[in-house]
Design an enzyme around this catalytic site. Sequence first.
Site, short mmCIF file in Angstrom:
data_model
loop_
_atom_site.label_atom_id
_atom_site.label_comp_id
_atom_site.label_asym_id
_atom_site.label_seq_id
_atom_site.Cartn_x
_atom_site.Cartn_y
_atom_site.Cartn_z
N ASP A 47 -33.25 33.06 -41.97
CA ASP A 47 -34.53 32.84 -41.27
C ASP A 47 -34.94 34.05 -40.43
OD1 ASP A 47 -36.68 31.18 -39.94
OD2 ASP A 47 -35.41 31.56 -38.20
N LEU B 55 -41.10 29.29 -34.76
CA LEU B 55 -42.41 29.94 -34.92
C LEU B 55 -42.33 31.30 -35.62
CD1 LEU B 55 -43.95 29.09 -31.44
CD2 LEU B 55 -44.55 28.07 -33.63
N ARG B 56 -41.12 31.66 -36.07
CA ARG B 56 -41.00 32.96 -36.74
C ARG B 56 -41.90 33.06 -37.96
NH1 ARG B 56 -35.17 32.96 -35.95
NH2 ARG B 56 -34.69 34.32 -34.21
N GLY B 57 -41.98 31.98 -38.72
CA GLY B 57 -42.81 31.99 -39.93
C GLY B 57 -44.26 32.30 -39.61
N VAL C 4 -44.52 36.12 -38.39
CA VAL C 4 -44.33 37.12 -39.46
C VAL C 4 -45.49 37.10 -40.45
CG1 VAL C 4 -42.87 37.73 -41.42
CG2 VAL C 4 -41.81 37.14 -39.24
#
Length: 360
Positions: A211, A292-294, A297
């Site tokens: 992830d 919230l990385r998705g 990015v």
Amino acid sequence: MTATALQTPPTQTRRLVFPFTAIVGQEEMKLALLLNVIDPKIGGVMIMGDRGTGKSTTIRALADLLPEIDVVANDPFNSHPTDPDLMGDEVRNAIAQNLPLTITQKKVTMIDLPLGATEDRVCGTIDIEKALSEGVKAFEPGLLAKANRGILYVDEVNLLDDHLVDVLLDSAASGWNTVEREGISIRHPARFVLVGSGNPEEGELRPQLLDRFGMHAEIRTVKEPALRVQIVEQRSDFDRDPQGFMSRYQVEQEALQARLVEAQKRLGDVTIEYDLRVNISEVCAELDVDGLRGDIVTNRAAKALAAFEGRTEVTVDDIRRVVTLCLRHRLRKDPLESIDSGYKVEKAFNRVFGVEGEAS
């Protein structure tokens, strides 16, 4: 060795690398790498695919393509002459004292991380004895120091010790490496593009590590006979006459290099409409992506793509082209499900954005 045995070094000291613009196919991998060069804060690329599909060749070609950068001469961290976030302590102190700096140019560094590397080799070591006896912070830089402002490549990253992968990802995310031994602490810049590659047959990375890679490219062996022949012939031509082969692609290489430089300059001016940002987050929510990385990015990658294509406003098509790369590895795995994660991302994108596509 006696003095008479020394030979005159050859005039061509730099090893020739297969040109990036000559690489056939694998568009997904090439796009992910280029976007990370434009905006290293995307967080690197994980490339999973069959053996012998040109993963290492492409990454070396990318490093060779990039323009030379300004560095402080004889500095172990490739310190930037003016950006404090990319400077070692010694350079920062020298600037504070108005001492003159020698600036030189060098190719962007590509560091290969060997699978058997120890944590000391990766992070660097502190000579405790020297520190105690001479009262100085005797630091021996590691691979993270050498990779600052460059590319750090880990082949077979899925076979690397999880703890080391964690260390690499921490440095890639924060841009800093901290080494602490016996109460002595050293911190130095470690801003690099992290590229990992692996073969899915040899096992996957743990989901929490996967992830943290910004993008995930999947590559397959080319099936079309005509393309396979073209790839084989190009490789043979390069091996037979590297200099001649390079010169045939010189114009394309220079044009792509100029595009990357322009895109890096333009990136700060690129905007993405509020409605599109909401839609990106809706796709992530629908796919049940943790954290919230998705979202972050995908926003970054879409902006980098717009900058690469000479625009200052993100379009729906920009998001479509990067969303699978940014989200496919963040979906929860169901061992009983046979549907490809990339297909699920496309399907959710088409539904949220109201786009008619193959996956709808």
